[in-house]
Design a protein around this motif. Structure first.
Motif, short mmCIF file in Angstrom:
data_model
loop_
_atom_site.label_atom_id
_atom_site.label_comp_id
_atom_site.label_asym_id
_atom_site.label_seq_id
_atom_site.Cartn_x
_atom_site.Cartn_y
_atom_site.Cartn_z
N GLU A 45 22.22 9.22 17.10
CA GLU A 45 22.34 8.72 15.84
C GLU A 45 23.18 7.18 16.09
O GLU A 45 22.92 6.11 15.62
CB GLU A 45 22.88 9.47 14.92
CG GLU A 45 21.77 10.38 14.50
CD GLU A 45 22.54 11.48 13.54
OE1 GLU A 45 23.94 11.64 13.34
OE2 GLU A 45 21.83 12.33 12.89
N ARG A 46 24.39 7.54 16.69
CA ARG A 46 24.99 6.21 16.96
C ARG A 46 24.53 5.15 17.84
O ARG A 46 24.72 3.89 17.68
CB ARG A 46 26.52 6.72 17.70
CG ARG A 46 27.50 7.41 16.97
CD ARG A 46 29.00 7.75 17.80
NE ARG A 46 28.70 8.24 18.79
CZ ARG A 46 29.00 9.87 18.77
NH1 ARG A 46 29.04 10.49 17.30
NH2 ARG A 46 28.81 10.62 19.70
N ASP A 47 23.72 5.55 19.17
CA ASP A 47 22.79 4.71 19.83
C ASP A 47 21.78 3.89 18.73
O ASP A 47 21.49 2.50 18.73
CB ASP A 47 22.19 5.08 20.83
CG ASP A 47 23.19 5.78 21.92
OD1 ASP A 47 24.31 5.03 22.00
OD2 ASP A 47 22.84 6.21 23.01
N VAL A 48 21.12 4.73 17.98
CA VAL A 48 20.16 4.08 17.26
C VAL A 48 20.62 2.95 16.09
O VAL A 48 20.41 1.84 16.05
CB VAL A 48 19.33 5.11 16.38
CG1 VAL A 48 18.45 4.49 15.21
CG2 VAL A 48 18.46 5.89 17.17
N GLN A 49 21.71 3.51 15.50
CA GLN A 49 22.71 2.60 14.70
C GLN A 49 23.05 1.37 15.59
O GLN A 49 23.04 0.15 15.06
CB GLN A 49 23.87 3.37 14.12
CG GLN A 49 24.58 2.56 13.01
CD GLN A 49 23.82 2.54 11.80
OE1 GLN A 49 23.07 3.28 11.30
NE2 GLN A 49 24.11 1.41 10.79
N ALA A 50 23.52 1.31 16.64
CA ALA A 50 23.90 0.23 17.36
C ALA A 50 22.91 -0.54 17.65
O ALA A 50 22.77 -1.94 17.44
CB ALA A 50 24.52 0.77 19.02
N MET A 51 21.74 -0.09 18.10
CA MET A 51 20.47 -0.99 18.18
C MET A 51 19.99 -1.68 17.02
O MET A 51 19.76 -2.90 16.99
CB MET A 51 19.13 -0.08 18.80
CG MET A 51 19.55 0.39 20.22
SD MET A 51 19.78 -0.67 21.43
CE MET A 51 21.62 -0.44 21.67
N HIS A 52 20.14 -1.01 16.10
CA HIS A 52 20.02 -1.65 14.66
C HIS A 52 20.95 -2.80 14.46
O HIS A 52 20.54 -3.89 13.71
CB HIS A 52 19.96 -0.80 13.39
CG HIS A 52 18.70 0.19 13.35
ND1 HIS A 52 18.48 1.44 12.60
CD2 HIS A 52 17.74 0.56 14.14
CE1 HIS A 52 17.50 2.11 12.73
NE2 HIS A 52 17.00 1.62 13.92
N SER A 53 22.04 -2.52 14.52
CA SER A 53 23.07 -3.66 14.31
C SER A 53 22.78 -4.92 15.35
O SER A 53 23.27 -5.87 14.87
CB SER A 53 24.52 -3.01 14.52
OG SER A 53 24.76 -3.14 15.92
N TYR A 54 22.22 -4.71 16.56
CA TYR A 54 21.75 -5.75 16.99
C TYR A 54 20.40 -6.43 16.95
O TYR A 54 20.02 -7.38 17.53
CB TYR A 54 21.79 -5.38 18.77
CG TYR A 54 23.08 -5.06 19.37
CD1 TYR A 54 24.10 -5.96 19.38
CD2 TYR A 54 23.13 -3.74 19.85
CE1 TYR A 54 25.18 -5.52 20.05
CE2 TYR A 54 24.45 -3.32 20.41
CZ TYR A 54 25.35 -4.24 20.38
OH TYR A 54 26.83 -3.74 21.03
N GLY A 55 19.84 -5.91 15.88
CA GLY A 55 18.57 -6.29 15.39
C GLY A 55 17.36 -5.82 16.05
O GLY A 55 16.32 -6.21 15.86
N LEU A 56 17.56 -4.80 16.87
CA LEU A 56 16.30 -3.97 17.60
C LEU A 56 15.96 -2.93 16.49
O LEU A 56 16.72 -2.30 16.02
CB LEU A 56 16.83 -3.50 18.79
CG LEU A 56 17.41 -4.65 19.94
CD1 LEU A 56 17.80 -3.87 21.44
CD2 LEU A 56 16.43 -5.64 20.16
N TRP A 57 14.64 -2.53 16.98
CA TRP A 57 13.94 -1.49 16.13
C TRP A 57 14.09 -0.20 17.15
O TRP A 57 13.59 -0.12 18.14
CB TRP A 57 12.45 -1.84 15.99
CG TRP A 57 11.89 -0.67 15.27
CD1 TRP A 57 12.22 0.00 14.39
CD2 TRP A 57 10.38 -0.48 15.25
NE1 TRP A 57 11.05 0.73 13.89
CE2 TRP A 57 9.82 0.42 14.55
CE3 TRP A 57 9.45 -1.23 16.09
CZ2 TRP A 57 8.51 0.98 14.46
CZ3 TRP A 57 7.64 -0.82 15.73
CH2 TRP A 57 7.68 0.32 14.79
N ALA A 58 14.65 0.82 16.53
CA ALA A 58 15.08 1.91 17.26
C ALA A 58 14.95 2.95 16.44
O ALA A 58 15.20 3.21 15.32
CB ALA A 58 16.41 1.94 18.01
#
Length: 95
Positions: free
Chosen positions: A75-88
């Motif tokens: 969940e933290r990794d998905v949130q991080a990817m979203h914060s960078y603008g990546l779709w995860a």
């Protein structure tokens, strides 16, 4: 419900919570390949070669599993990817 039934339910819940999950990054038409490589290097601490390989997997196959572990970490990794603008997204690994 019998004590045996309670134990079986508790064990099933514990197993589900401890399942291995994966974070998947999906291809998108917005982010440059160099940017995705940079994010993988920065967030996961990967060397450029591994980050480039994973980026190419996203680009060519449409997705790549970039991390695996417990649900909370994914969940933290998905949130991080979203914060960078990546779709995860994340899902159970099926292992």
């Amino acid at each position: 419900m019998s004590p045996r039934g309670v134990t079986e339910v508790e064990t099933a819940v514990e197993t589900r919570l401890d399942d291995t999950w994966v974070t998947i990054v999906w291809n998108d038409p917005v982010n440059l390949m160099t940017y995705v490589t940079h994010i993988f290097e920065k967030h996961f601490g990967w060397p450029r070669a591994k980050a480039s390989t994973k980026m190419l997997e996203v680009h060519e196959r449409g997705k790549s599993v970039v991390s695996s572990g417990g649900r909370e970490q994914m969940e933290r990794d998905v949130q991080a990817m979203h914060s960078y603008g990546l779709w995860a997204t994340m899902q159970r690994s099926g292992e």
